[in-house]
Design an enzyme around this catalytic site. Structure first.
Site, PDB file in Angstrom:
ATOM      1  N   LYS A  37       0.943  -1.091   0.065  1.00  0.00           N
ATOM      2  CA  LYS A  37      -0.112  -0.098  -0.049  1.00  0.00           C
ATOM      3  C   LYS A  37       0.964   1.146  -0.177  1.00  0.00           C
ATOM      4  CE  LYS A  37      -0.163   0.016   5.070  1.00  0.00           C
ATOM      5  NZ  LYS A  37      -1.065   0.340   6.048  1.00  0.00           N
ATOM      6  N   ARG A 135     -10.329   0.627  14.875  1.00  0.00           N
ATOM      7  CA  ARG A 135     -10.318   1.496  13.493  1.00  0.00           C
ATOM      8  C   ARG A 135     -11.405   0.780  12.622  1.00  0.00           C
ATOM      9  NH1 ARG A 135      -3.962   1.587  11.772  1.00  0.00           N
ATOM     10  NH2 ARG A 135      -4.684  -0.279  10.738  1.00  0.00           N
ATOM     11  N   TYR A 266      15.876  30.303   7.444  1.00  0.00           N
ATOM     12  CA  TYR A 266      14.886  30.979   7.986  1.00  0.00           C
ATOM     13  C   TYR A 266      14.670  31.267   9.632  1.00  0.00           C
ATOM     14  CZ  TYR A 266      12.641  30.510   3.511  1.00  0.00           C
ATOM     15  OH  TYR A 266      12.530  30.603   2.038  1.00  0.00           O
ATOM     16  N   MET A 314      11.493  24.373   2.344  1.00  0.00           N
ATOM     17  CA  MET A 314      10.785  23.489   1.249  1.00  0.00           C
ATOM     18  C   MET A 314      11.715  22.594   0.209  1.00  0.00           C
ATOM     19  SD  MET A 314       7.725  25.028  -1.224  1.00  0.00           S
ATOM     20  CE  MET A 314       6.918  25.676  -0.172  1.00  0.00           C
TER      21      MET A 314
HETATM   22  C1  LIG Z   1      -3.807  -4.321   7.826  1.00  0.00           C
HETATM   23  C2  LIG Z   1      -2.515  -4.152   7.746  1.00  0.00           C
HETATM   24  N1  LIG Z   1      -1.970  -5.320   7.590  1.00  0.00           N
HETATM   25  C3  LIG Z   1      -0.588  -5.250   7.595  1.00  0.00           C
HETATM   26  C4  LIG Z   1       0.091  -4.153   7.590  1.00  0.00           C
HETATM   27  C5  LIG Z   1       1.743  -4.114   7.756  1.00  0.00           C
HETATM   28  O1  LIG Z   1       2.264  -3.535   8.767  1.00  0.00           O
HETATM   29  P1  LIG Z   1       3.663  -3.531   9.096  1.00  0.00           P
HETATM   30  O2  LIG Z   1       4.154  -2.676   7.866  1.00  0.00           O
HETATM   31  O3  LIG Z   1       3.875  -2.934  10.358  1.00  0.00           O
HETATM   32  O4  LIG Z   1       4.196  -4.995   8.854  1.00  0.00           O
HETATM   33  C6  LIG Z   1      -0.456  -2.949   7.515  1.00  0.00           C
HETATM   34  C7  LIG Z   1       0.168  -1.630   7.867  1.00  0.00           C
HETATM   35  O5  LIG Z   1      -0.397  -0.841   8.537  1.00  0.00           O
HETATM   36  C8  LIG Z   1      -2.121  -2.878   7.732  1.00  0.00           C
HETATM   37  O6  LIG Z   1      -2.683  -1.704   7.929  1.00  0.00           O
END
Ligand SMILES: Cc1ncc(COP(=O)(O)O)c(C=O)c1O
Length: 375
Positions: A37, A135, A266, A314
């Site tokens: 992701k 969550r 700055y 920046m």
């Molecule tokens: C649902 C879920 N599984 C697995 C992971 C992977 O976690 P990590 O990067 O700590 O291994 C994440 C990342 O936040 C996650 O949101």
């Protein structure tokens, strides 16, 4: 490594393959899902996904559907799970593109079943139980009715429940144990409803490494695959047998010798106390270098760690090299493999009151990702 560009994030795909292999073999016989992701935590989703599959991952995980579809568009045909959905998510496309869907509510379950019917194909889902993170996920109270409904939809051919999963807080061993107990109750409830998922999964990198009883059939590995320790307790990547995959580097854009009293950047939050040499690094908060690390971060330049002085701006910041010789064009490494002397992403996390995860993920679009390691 080759000569650096003006600014670049070099991603070592051999390190990704190595880390996945190390983590997957220690979690076996559980399968390994590699989490790609957020553009593979800033490393580049497609090349990382390919390297992860070569390293031994059998599945990929992403947050949202768009990320999954982008992997499909790139020709990646491994199983992909997406678990965080827009209320109007296009589940029909997900089913058509063979994307497995995390389900966190009965509304999602129904929407997925309806979408599957509209494209005349069963959906593959993983039901998510909220074991305490608060969550996402179906609550313990709603679980019995959700698994009953999922079992009915499965019997009707609308979907197949491939997995049941949850996510740990990593708050403490005791809190994780309580979540595992809640997960066990949810699995028992699912089984009583007639569900027989192929994969039960709850562990991300931290639990995959340190909590064998959390591995079940599948571990979801994110940060460890990028060579960053998941624990935040000072454990190093090397101690875990992992290699940091990303090196953030640039070329010195300017060098100047300054007199005592000279203010830098700055607000003049730093002034030279003696004659010294300053080097200008062409990376700033637009590139993800946290302004919070002003006056606290360090870089590797001309064979030593050099402190950031004054405010990170920046596009640029300044480091103090004392009386050493530095030239325009010299390579400066913000973070990489500490075995080379460079700071780690976690060092920058510490300097900015955050974590290594955020440091690598926030690198901005102006920084080209370049790849090393066998293709
Ligand atoms: C649902 C879920 N599984 C697995 C992971 C992977 O976690 P990590 O990067 O700590 O291994 C994440 C990342 O936040 C996650 O949101």
């Amino acid at each position: 490594m080759s000569r650096s560009l003006f600014r670049e994030a070099v991603v070592d795909l051999d390190a990704i393959r190595h880390n996945v292999a190390v983590l997957a073999s220690s979690a076996a016989p559980a399968q390994a899902m590699v989490v790609v992701k957020a553009d593979a935590y800033g490393h580049g989703a497609v090349p990382v996904a390919r390297a992860a599959l070569e390293g031994g991952a059998s599945r990929l995980g992403v947050a949202d559907l768009g990320e999954a579809v982008a992997l499909r568009d790139a020709g990646i045909d491994a199983p992909i799970l997406a678990w965080l959905h827009d209320p109007d998510a296009d589940f029909g496309t997900a089913v058509e593109r063979d994307v497995e869907l995390g389900v966190s509510s009965r509304e999602q379950l129904r929407a997925i079943a309806a979408a599957a019917a509209s494209v005349a194909r069963p959906a593959s889902v993983h039901l998510k139980i909220d074991t305490g993170l608060s969550r996402n996920g179906i609550s313990a109270e709603a679980w019995a009715s959700a698994v009953d409904e999922a079992a009915r939809l499965e019997r009707e051919g609308a979907l197949r429940v491939r997995g049941i999963f949850s996510h740990l807080s990593n708050a403490s061993p005791a809190e994780d144990a309580a979540q595992l107990a809640a997960f066990e109750r949810a699995l028992a409830g699912a089984s009583a409803a007639g569900l027989a998922p192929e994969v039960r999964h709850i562990a991300s990198s931290a639990a995959a490494i340190r909590t064998p009883e959390a591995r079940y059939d599948l571990v979801r590995l994110g940060i460890g695959c990028y060579g960053i320790p998941p624990f935040g307790d000072g454990t190093t990547a090397a101690e875990l047998g992992l290699r940091p995959a990303m090196t953030l580097r640039a070329r010195v854009a300017a060098v100047r010798r300054v007199e005592p009293g000279t203010g830098v950047s700055y607000g003049y939050t730093w002034r030279a106390e003696r004659p010294t040499t300053l080097a200008l690094v062409p990376l700033g908060y637009a590139d993800g270098v946290p302004r919070q690390a002003s006056g606290r971060g360090e870089v590797w330049l001309a064979g030593a760690r050099r402190p950031v002085v004054g405010r990170i701006a920046m596009d640029q910041f300044v480091v103090d090299v004392g009386d050493d010789t530095v030239e325009v064009g010299d390579e400066v490494v913000l973070f990489g493999d500490p075995a080379t002397g460079a700071p780690s992403a976690d060092d920058w996390g510490d300097a900015a009151d955050t974590i290594g995860y955020e440091i690598v993920t926030r690198i901005g679009p102006r920084v080209p990702r370049t790849y090393v390691g066998s293709a």
